[in-house]
Structure formats: structure tokens, C-alpha cells
Design a protein around this motif. Structure first.
Motif, PDB file in Angstrom:
ATOM      1  N   ASP A 125      -6.833   6.826  -0.183  1.00 46.94           N
ATOM      2  CA  ASP A 125      -5.948   7.282  -1.250  1.00 46.94           C
ATOM      3  C   ASP A 125      -4.950   8.292  -0.693  1.00 46.94           C
ATOM      4  O   ASP A 125      -4.823   9.413  -1.185  1.00 46.94           O
ATOM      5  N   HIS A 176     -12.903   9.290  -4.122  1.00 52.10           N
ATOM      6  CA  HIS A 176     -12.543   8.482  -5.292  1.00 52.10           C
ATOM      7  C   HIS A 176     -12.822   9.154  -6.632  1.00 52.10           C
ATOM      8  O   HIS A 176     -12.119   8.903  -7.597  1.00 52.10           O
ATOM      9  N   HIS A 193     -14.290   4.768   0.790  1.00 53.46           N
ATOM     10  CA  HIS A 193     -13.497   5.431  -0.253  1.00 53.46           C
ATOM     11  C   HIS A 193     -14.297   5.597  -1.551  1.00 53.46           C
ATOM     12  O   HIS A 193     -14.540   6.700  -2.019  1.00 53.46           O
ATOM     13  N   CYS A 238      -8.385   3.064  -3.009  1.00 54.67           N
ATOM     14  CA  CYS A 238      -8.039   2.120  -4.079  1.00 54.67           C
ATOM     15  C   CYS A 238      -6.528   2.058  -4.281  1.00 54.67           C
ATOM     16  O   CYS A 238      -5.969   0.979  -4.486  1.00 54.67           O
TER      17      CYS A 238
END
Ligand SMILES: [Zn+2]
Ligand SMILES: [Zn+2]
Lengths: 273, 235
Positions: free
Chosen positions: A36, A157, A122, A62
Motif C-alpha cells: 500500500d 492493511h 500485506h 491491496c
């Protein structure tokens, strides 16, 4: 040796610089990034280029995936349609801003990194979109680490840093098979291994209830984990968000460090699309 | 409460299905679940598929879901977007894919495509594999942590699965885990107990399972079919 793990930079240059400066001042030269790099924030190229220049090994997050693959997740990851529209605006803005070279870099990122029995992902070993929340079912949490054949799983995340140790696990079971001479049921007690999940929090879009950037340091000598909070120039990023024409709510959220603003409704849901 | 019958792995074999139906008629069964693998590459499945869609007089109405073999066929015939029967191609080669295509008339595809991934009935999840994948093969030897995880994902007390073809019942009946959490607010410890849960392998072909949701009683059966005369199951 100490080792820093950072996650969820979210195109926030001021926060990223402050965290890297903190790491440098501690004399730590091994850094791992859990993805990210972009999304929400106003400096996607600058942050990606900084990570590239410092040659920091990184997994794909993501947002990194969505920028490369196109938005593919369903509205389930947003609490409202308004929030979804804001997310989509940030997505399109980021996709338009990022240079082809930086997109290619994001596309090249692996889903996980491994160093011996340490695994870096992640979201979870299953998906960049799965949230391992601190209060997740302890057995399910242990299963994620165990299935990935790791002792410690580093993830991000959720944007909330935590260290969770799972120990003294045992499952009692009774087994019955259908065979010619079934005999009595077999009873067994299975000891579960001790495992740990470390969430690195978020550098550029914290949701721990404060405004400071967070990351973690793993001290290999005693295998301890330290959660670090780093204040940074929040105003600098907020002004850049507004100047870029991104949703002002993103600035408001950074300024107040709100915990719940735009958090996914059903965090355990993994988008199948 | 009347019983459920659960079967799987018919793989186009109408004789097996007829033998099970004949036996069910003589028992206190009111619901029949067919947990996938209605088709297979080894024989033509059309007659069986017709009987499943249009039960004969006296047949228990079957409630079907799709299994691994249907998933392969649906993928190969373009019902799964870009995906094809890659898993089958890898394990059985082109010949197996061709045989599977040969086994099912295209006229049955719409019905096969309409089948669901699983059922949730009462507190039971009825699946071919598990919620993670239709091909997830759970057996009596699967690590209990994994079984508990599959149950937790379904939020079900009982998980009936068919992929392994085995008949088994693993009951999780005790234990727990300590979890120590540290975050910016401090440290806290939590104990979690293992909930009482079961994973049941329903078997394949002539080997089927009876379940009484009222008493939670499970019985493994083998239909007295034309293949072997000796019973392998027990009550
Ligand atoms: Zn993030
Ligand atoms: Zn993320």
C-alpha cells in the motif's frame, strides 16, 4: 540486529520521510515494507520513488494491486456508497498520476516475502484484501500463520499496529472412521504451536486513534517487537491532499486520526471478485 | 425429526444412484443432499443428470450442489470467465478433459451452472470441499486446527464435506488457546475455548451418510449395490 517493518504508506510523503528518518536515527538498516505504497494520499510517485531509491524490499498491497489490475473489488470493502465513491476517486486520481515506470514497479512486487520463519504479507497469507484484526478468532488467526509455515507473520492493511501472541493452544478431538471393523472412537489431544502475528500499523494513513505514523521494529536478539509512533508534519500532507483535488475527507481524517472513519463494514469479508 | 441422507461422487453412475435411492425408500429419510461430483470422465452422465433433474416416482427429491468435476466442466465450457479446466488438465492431461466433455451433453450445462456452491441448513454447512475451495480435501487426518478454521469460516457447527471421498467424523470436543495482545492502548490476555464442532466426510458412490439433525446422530452406510456384497459401513 534490529529490523524495521513499515506498511500502508498511502502516498503520504511527509509521514514516509519521518518514519525513514526515525529508522535511520536508530541505526537500523534492514527495512521491509508490506505494501500500500499508494492510495488516499497526494504523493504516489514521490513515495514509490523513495522506496525504490532506498531499495526497500516490499510486498504488493491491496491498493498497489488495484492500481495495476484495475478496481476489481466489490463495494463490500466500503462502509457506504459515498465512501466507495471517494475511494474510487482516489483510485482514478492515483492511476492517472502514477508514471508508467512506477506502475511497472508496483506490478513487479511479490505477494509475500520470507526470511527463514518470518513471513511478510500485506493483508493475510490468503489475500491482500483479508484483514487480520486484533480480535479475530484466535484459532483462525493461528491457522493463517501455521498454514503459511511461519513463526511470526508480519502484516498490515488494518492500519492499526499490534502484536498478538498465540500460545498454549490445544485441541481435543474424537475420531470415527467408517472401516470394516471400526472399533472404539479414537481420542486425541493435539498441542498447537506458539505463533505470533505482528501488525505494522500504517505510516501514511493511521487508524489507531491518533495522528502519528506507526511502524514496528523486530529485535532479533531477544525476538521482541516494539511498536513505534512517529509524529510528522500532518498539515503538509493535508494541504497537498486538498491542493490535488482529492476528497477533503482524507485530510480531515489524517488531521484527527479518527479510528473508525471509512473503515470497512465487515472486515472479515474477503472480496471474491 | 426425519433424517438427511448425504451422498457424493456418483460420477455419472446411475446404477449406484438407483441403489441408494432404493435403500433410502426403506428408511426414515426425508431430505437428500447430493454434494457434487455428479459427473466424471469415466462414463456418460446424461441418464443420471436427467434423473436428478426429473426424479422418478418414489425417488427422494435430490438437492444438488456442484463439486470438483462440475467445476472443471463449467470452467472448460466457458462458465467461469477466463478460467478453464486447468486443475484437471494438470492432473489428467488433455485426454481427461476430452473424456469429461464427452460425458455430458451441452444441454445439461444450464442446469449444472445453476447449482450452488453449498447449502447452509440449520447449523450445518453442506459443501463439496470447504469454504476455501471446492477442491479442498478434508480427511480424518487433516490437522484439527485446519478443520476448526474451515468451520469458523462457515460459522457452522457441523461441516459435511465430500471431496476426499472418505467417510469419517471428527468431533472437536475440548481445548483452548491463550492470546496475548499488545497495542498502543496496552496489553491484554484472552482465553478462547474450542467450541464443540464436527466435520463429517460423507463418502462417495455407494458409501453415503445418514444424519439425524434432531439427535445429531451420524451413520455411515454402504448401499447394497451391484459391486460388492459385503458392507463396509456401520451404524
Ligand atoms: Zn493500507
Ligand atoms: Zn490494504
Amino acid at each position: 540486529m534490529a529490523h524495521a517493518v513499515i506498511s500502508c504508506l498511502h502516498a503520504n510523503l511527509a509521514a514516509t520521510e519521518a518514519v525513514l528518518c526515525d529508522i535511520d536515527q536508530l541505526g537500523i538498516d534492514t527495512i521491509t515494507c508490506l505494501g500500500d505504497l499508494v492510495g488516499y494520499g497526494p504523493q504516489p510517485n514521490e513515495v514509490v520513488e523513495l522506496i525504490r531509491a532506498r531499495q526497500i524490499p516490499s510486498c504488493q498491497g491491496c491498493w498497489d494491486e488495484d492500481i495495476i489490475e484495475g478496481l476489481n473489488s466489490c463495494e463490500c470493502s466500503y462502509p457506504s456508497q459515498l465512501a466507495e465513491r471517494r475511494g474510487q476517486r482516489a483510485h482514478h486520481w492515483t492511476a492517472a498520476q502514477l508514471s508508467e515506470e512506477n506502475k511497472a514497479f508496483l506490478a513487479s512486487l511479490p505477494l509475500s516475502l520470507r526470511r527463514d520463519r518470518l513471513l511478510f504479507v500485506h493483508g493475510s497469507p490468503n489475500s491482500q484484501h483479508e484483514y487480520l484484526l486484533p480480535d479475530m478468532n484466535a484459532f483462525a488467526a493461528l491457522e493463517r500463520v501455521e498454514a503459511a509455515q511461519a513463526d511470526t507473520l508480519f502484516c498490515g492493511h488494518t492500519h492499526r499496529p499490534y502484536v498478538r501472541e498465540l500460545r498454549e493452544g490445544v485441541i481435543k478431538m474424537r475420531l470415527r472412521r467408517a472401516v470394516a471393523n471400526p472399533g472404539p472412537d479414537i481420542e486425541r489431544e493435539v498441542d498447537l504451536p506458539v505463533r505470533r502475528i505482528v501488525n505494522a500499523g500504517s505510516v501514511g494513513e493511521p487508524r489507531h486513534g491518533g495522528t502519528s505514523a506507526t511502524y514496528v521494529i523486530h529485535h532479533e536478539q531477544d525476538d521482541s517487537v516494539e511498536i513505534r509512533e512517529v509524529p510528522y508534519d500532518v498539515e503538509r500532507t493535508c494541504q497537498a491532499i486538498v491542493a490535488a483535488g482529492l476528497p477533503p475527507l482524507f485530510a480531515w481524517r489524517l488531521r484527527h486520526g479518527f479510528e473508525y472513519a471509512e473503515r470497512a463494514d465487515d472486515a472479515s469479508h474477503v472480496c471474491e471478485r | 425429526m426425519a433424517m438427511w441422507a448425504l451422498l457424493s461422487g456418483l460420477r455419472g453412475d446411475l446404477t449406484v444412484y438407483a441403489a441408494v435411492q432404493a435403500e433410502l425408500r426403506r428408511q426414515r429419510v426425508d431430505t437428500l443432499f447430493v454434494l457434487g461430483d455428479l459427473i466424471g470422465p469415466e462414463r456418460e452422465a446424461n441418464a443420471l443428470l436427467e434423473r436428478l433433474q426429473q426424479p422418478r416416482r418414489g425417488d427422494l427429491q435430490p438437492h444438488c450442489i456442484y463439486g470438483w468435476w462440475e467445476e472443471q466442466l463449467l470452467a472448460e465450457r466457458g462458465f467461469r470467465g477466463e478460467r478453464r479446466a486447468d486443475a484437471l488438465r494438470q492432473s489428467g492431461g488433455e485426454a481427461a478433459v476430452a473424456a469429461l466433455l464427452q460425458a455430458v451433453d451441452p444441454g445439461h450445462m444450464a442446469w449444472l451452472a445453476s447449482l450452488q456452491f453449498g447449502f447452509v441448513e440449520l447449523d450445518c454447512a453442506l459443501l463439496h470441499g470447504s469454504s476455501t475451495d471446492v477442491g479442498d480435501s478434508l480427511t480424518a487426518d487433516t490437522a484439527p486446527l485446519q478443520l476448526l478454521d474451515r468451520l469458523t469460516r462457515m460459522e457452522a457447527n457441523r461441516l459435511f464435506t465430500a471431496r476426499s471421498g472418505e467417510q469419517f467424523c471428527v468431533e472437536l470436543c475440548g481445548g483452548g488457546i491463550e492470546s496475548r495482545l499488545r497495542d498502543l492502548e496496552g496489553e491484554r490476555q484472552q482465553h478462547q475455548s474450542v467450541p464443540s464442532r464436527k466435520v463429517i466426510g460423507v463418502g462417495s458412490g455407494l458409501h453415503y451418510t445418514l444424519y439425524d439433525p434432531g439427535s445429531d446422530h451420524i451413520a455411515f452406510r454402504r448401499a447394497g449395490g451391484p459391486i460388492h456384497a459385503t458392507g463396509r459401513g456401520f451404524v
